[in-house]
Design a protein around this motif. Structure first.
Motif, mmCIF file in Angstrom:
data_model
loop_
_atom_site.group_PDB
_atom_site.id
_atom_site.type_symbol
_atom_site.label_atom_id
_atom_site.label_comp_id
_atom_site.label_asym_id
_atom_site.label_seq_id
_atom_site.Cartn_x
_atom_site.Cartn_y
_atom_site.Cartn_z
ATOM 1 N N LEU A 44 39.242 33.802 40.060
ATOM 2 C CA LEU A 44 38.492 34.333 41.195
ATOM 3 C C LEU A 44 37.762 33.199 41.894
ATOM 4 C CD1 LEU A 44 37.016 37.401 39.307
ATOM 5 C CD2 LEU A 44 38.867 37.460 40.967
ATOM 6 N N PRO A 45 37.689 33.223 43.230
ATOM 7 C CA PRO A 45 36.968 32.182 43.965
ATOM 8 C C PRO A 45 35.499 32.146 43.550
ATOM 9 C CG PRO A 45 38.314 33.520 45.444
ATOM 10 C CD PRO A 45 38.311 34.207 44.122
ATOM 11 N N ALA A 46 35.025 30.973 43.190
ATOM 12 C CA ALA A 46 33.641 30.851 42.717
ATOM 13 C C ALA A 46 32.658 31.280 43.792
ATOM 14 C CB ALA A 46 33.373 29.409 42.284
ATOM 15 N N GLN A 47 32.961 30.981 45.055
ATOM 16 C CA GLN A 47 32.050 31.348 46.141
ATOM 17 C C GLN A 47 31.924 32.865 46.259
ATOM 18 O OE1 GLN A 47 33.069 29.618 49.902
ATOM 19 N NE2 GLN A 47 31.405 30.637 51.017
ATOM 20 N N SER A 48 33.042 33.581 46.149
ATOM 21 C CA SER A 48 33.005 35.047 46.222
ATOM 22 C C SER A 48 32.222 35.629 45.056
ATOM 23 C CB SER A 48 34.432 35.610 46.226
ATOM 24 O OG SER A 48 35.139 35.208 47.374
ATOM 25 N N VAL A 49 32.397 35.053 43.874
ATOM 26 C CA VAL A 49 31.671 35.543 42.705
ATOM 27 C C VAL A 49 30.170 35.362 42.889
ATOM 28 C CG1 VAL A 49 31.286 35.202 40.238
ATOM 29 C CG2 VAL A 49 33.615 35.185 41.137
ATOM 30 N N GLU A 50 29.765 34.212 43.370
ATOM 31 C CA GLU A 50 28.334 33.961 43.573
ATOM 32 C C GLU A 50 27.764 34.850 44.675
ATOM 33 O OE1 GLU A 50 26.203 32.161 41.812
ATOM 34 O OE2 GLU A 50 27.868 31.899 40.419
ATOM 35 N N GLU A 51 28.525 35.035 45.745
ATOM 36 C CA GLU A 51 28.070 35.931 46.815
ATOM 37 C C GLU A 51 27.944 37.360 46.306
ATOM 38 O OE1 GLU A 51 29.559 37.637 51.174
ATOM 39 O OE2 GLU A 51 30.648 35.986 50.211
ATOM 40 N N GLY A 52 28.928 37.780 45.527
ATOM 41 C CA GLY A 52 28.879 39.126 44.965
ATOM 42 C C GLY A 52 27.732 39.295 43.997
ATOM 43 N N ALA A 111 28.320 61.673 45.848
ATOM 44 C CA ALA A 111 29.150 62.293 46.876
ATOM 45 C C ALA A 111 29.711 61.242 47.823
ATOM 46 C CB ALA A 111 28.335 63.316 47.667
ATOM 47 N N ARG A 112 30.890 61.512 48.330
ATOM 48 C CA ARG A 112 31.490 60.614 49.316
ATOM 49 C C ARG A 112 30.689 60.646 50.608
ATOM 50 N NH1 ARG A 112 37.552 61.207 51.957
ATOM 51 N NH2 ARG A 112 37.529 59.259 53.144
ATOM 52 N N SER A 113 30.572 59.503 51.260
ATOM 53 C CA SER A 113 29.822 59.403 52.505
ATOM 54 C C SER A 113 30.621 58.586 53.510
ATOM 55 C CB SER A 113 28.460 58.743 52.270
ATOM 56 O OG SER A 113 27.789 58.520 53.499
ATOM 57 N N GLU A 114 30.558 59.004 54.762
ATOM 58 C CA GLU A 114 31.234 58.252 55.821
ATOM 59 C C GLU A 114 30.486 56.974 56.152
ATOM 60 O OE1 GLU A 114 34.156 58.977 56.943
ATOM 61 O OE2 GLU A 114 34.284 60.841 55.792
ATOM 62 N N GLU A 115 29.215 56.885 55.752
ATOM 63 C CA GLU A 115 28.404 55.702 56.030
ATOM 64 C C GLU A 115 28.518 54.722 54.865
ATOM 65 O OE1 GLU A 115 24.420 56.775 56.966
ATOM 66 O OE2 GLU A 115 24.992 58.164 58.565
ATOM 67 N N VAL A 116 29.403 53.753 55.011
ATOM 68 C CA VAL A 116 29.593 52.716 53.993
ATOM 69 C C VAL A 116 28.592 51.595 54.259
ATOM 70 C CG1 VAL A 116 31.226 51.092 52.980
ATOM 71 C CG2 VAL A 116 32.018 53.327 53.789
ATOM 72 N N VAL A 117 27.818 51.247 53.245
ATOM 73 C CA VAL A 117 26.715 50.301 53.409
ATOM 74 C C VAL A 117 27.217 48.890 53.677
ATOM 75 C CG1 VAL A 117 24.710 49.267 52.267
ATOM 76 C CG2 VAL A 117 25.201 51.699 51.977
ATOM 77 N N PHE A 118 28.281 48.473 52.990
ATOM 78 C CA PHE A 118 28.724 47.084 53.049
ATOM 79 C C PHE A 118 30.006 46.938 53.865
ATOM 80 C CE2 PHE A 118 26.511 47.508 48.931
ATOM 81 C CZ PHE A 118 25.497 46.584 49.139
ATOM 82 N N GLU A 119 30.196 45.743 54.408
ATOM 83 C CA GLU A 119 31.462 45.386 55.031
ATOM 84 C C GLU A 119 32.505 45.146 53.935
ATOM 85 O OE1 GLU A 119 31.958 45.397 58.227
ATOM 86 O OE2 GLU A 119 29.862 45.733 58.803
ATOM 87 N N GLN A 120 33.792 45.173 54.323
ATOM 88 C CA GLN A 120 34.846 45.021 53.327
ATOM 89 C C GLN A 120 34.774 43.662 52.635
ATOM 90 O OE1 GLN A 120 37.030 47.491 52.340
ATOM 91 N NE2 GLN A 120 37.414 46.020 50.704
ATOM 92 N N GLU A 121 34.393 42.612 53.356
ATOM 93 C CA GLU A 121 34.272 41.295 52.729
ATOM 94 C C GLU A 121 33.192 41.297 51.651
ATOM 95 O OE1 GLU A 121 33.638 38.333 55.662
ATOM 96 O OE2 GLU A 121 35.653 38.496 56.530
ATOM 97 N N GLN A 122 32.095 42.021 51.913
ATOM 98 C CA GLN A 122 31.031 42.112 50.922
ATOM 99 C C GLN A 122 31.477 42.938 49.710
ATOM 100 O OE1 GLN A 122 28.106 43.726 53.745
ATOM 101 N NE2 GLN A 122 26.869 41.884 53.424
ATOM 102 N N ILE A 123 32.248 43.993 49.969
ATOM 103 C CA ILE A 123 32.772 44.811 48.868
ATOM 104 C C ILE A 123 33.709 43.978 48.001
ATOM 105 C CG2 ILE A 123 34.167 46.838 48.290
ATOM 106 C CD1 ILE A 123 33.171 48.126 50.885
ATOM 107 N N ASP A 124 34.528 43.151 48.655
ATOM 108 C CA ASP A 124 35.433 42.278 47.906
ATOM 109 C C ASP A 124 34.643 41.292 47.045
ATOM 110 O OD1 ASP A 124 37.556 43.561 49.102
ATOM 111 O OD2 ASP A 124 37.846 42.034 50.645
ATOM 112 N N ALA A 128 34.676 40.901 43.065
ATOM 113 C CA ALA A 128 34.976 39.637 42.397
ATOM 114 C C ALA A 128 33.941 39.341 41.322
ATOM 115 C CB ALA A 128 35.019 38.508 43.428
ATOM 116 N N TYR A 129 32.672 39.633 41.611
ATOM 117 C CA TYR A 129 31.628 39.385 40.604
ATOM 118 C C TYR A 129 31.812 40.295 39.394
ATOM 119 C CZ TYR A 129 27.142 39.771 38.252
ATOM 120 O OH TYR A 129 26.169 39.821 37.286
ATOM 121 N N ILE A 130 32.038 41.578 39.623
ATOM 122 C CA ILE A 130 32.219 42.509 38.503
ATOM 123 C C ILE A 130 33.476 42.156 37.709
ATOM 124 C CG2 ILE A 130 32.642 44.909 37.880
ATOM 125 C CD1 ILE A 130 29.763 44.277 38.737
ATOM 126 N N ALA A 131 34.530 41.739 38.402
ATOM 127 C CA ALA A 131 35.764 41.361 37.714
ATOM 128 C C ALA A 131 35.578 40.103 36.878
ATOM 129 C CB ALA A 131 36.884 41.157 38.724
#
Length: 270
Positions: A44-52, A111-124, A128-131
């Motif tokens: 996993l990219p170290a930068q993504s892990v640290e950001e996550g 519950a599912r919500s249409e309002e997603v807090v994070f952008e997809q890059e942040q979710i990724d 990466a951090y959890i993985a």
């Protein structure tokens, strides 16, 4: 011979033989056992892990612990947030990508919500951090969730056998025990359906690749995509909830019309 027989009758002989047997059994299993079907250990990219990690500690650590180890509420057995080690990037993408996490308030079920807090890059990055904490299911590829490459007929059979008892035969959802429920699956993104089968969110069981193969998962996605888009030739679906709504419709409208006719006829005869 007498000395050998004496050693065989020694009280520790049975324990030693059992230890040797267990060791040989464990060694043989470790040599031939396959790796977990959905476990991933890719670099996993170290930068993504640290950001996550930074995003996690700012938004998730209050419930899941500073290092995702889980946290109790302080009331004893109650758990504020479970440990996330081993859930993989797929669980993060599903829970956060569908707006279920972060939860706005404690509840029986997120519950599912249409309002997603994070952008997809942040979710990724969170994934990466959890993985990076422990191997777990990864986010599926676009090809793996492409409904045009699946078989809706086969997916329908798999869905009715494995999913319909909770999610309804048409994917309309249904009630479970203790205030929980199986959500409706119409219009749900194929990636999230695949991830739900991989990770088993809420009360849902895990369907790993040994239970339902990646190809079969894609067939289920193709089936749900088909029933979400097709029109009902019979007219009103009434939510596709079966005899409950159909019976209510018959009682309310059918009997209502009959009562109205009776009142009208009575007023005419008077």
């Amino acid at each position: 011979m007498n000395a050998l027989a004496a050693r065989r009758r020694h009280p520790a002989a049975i324990a030693v033989l059992l230890m040797i047997g267990l060791f040989l059994t464990g060694a043989a299993y470790a040599a031939v056992a396959p790796e977990p079907a959905d476990a991933t250990t890719q670099a996993l990219p170290a930068q993504s892990v640290e950001e996550g990690k930074a995003l996690f500690r700012a938004n998730c650590a209050s419930c899941h612990g500073l290092n995702a180890e889980g946290r109790a509420t302080g009331d004893g057995d109650e758990i504020a947030g479970p440990s996330l080690a081993g859930v993989g990037a797929a669980a993060v993408d599903f829970q956060v990508g569908t707006g279920r996490m972060p939860m706005t308030a404690p509840a029986v079920q997120a519950a599912r919500s249409e309002e997603v807090v994070f952008e997809q890059e942040q979710i990724d990055a969170l994934g990466a951090y959890i993985a990076s904490l422990a191997p777990g299911p990864s986010v599926p590829s676009e090809e793996a969730v492409d409904p045009t490459k699946g078989d809706p007929a086969k997916g329908g059979e798999l869905f009715r056998v494995n999913c319909a008892m909770c999610h309804n035969f048409a994917g309309s959802g249904g009630a479970l025990t203790r205030g929980k429920y199986a959500p409706a699956l119409r219009g749900v993104e194929g990636k999230h359906i695949y991830e739900a089968m991989q990770t088993g969110p809420q009360s849902m069981p895990v369907f790993n690749d040994d239970n339902i193969t990646p190809e079969d998962k894609r067939d289920v996605i193709a089936f749900l995509d088909t029933i979400s888009e097709q029109e009902n030739p019979g007219g009103m679906t009434l939510g596709s909830l079966g005899p409950v709504t159909e019976g209510m419709f018959a009682w309310v409208f059918g009997l209502g019309i009959l009562v109205g006719c009776a009142v009208w006829l009575g007023s005419k005869s008077a």
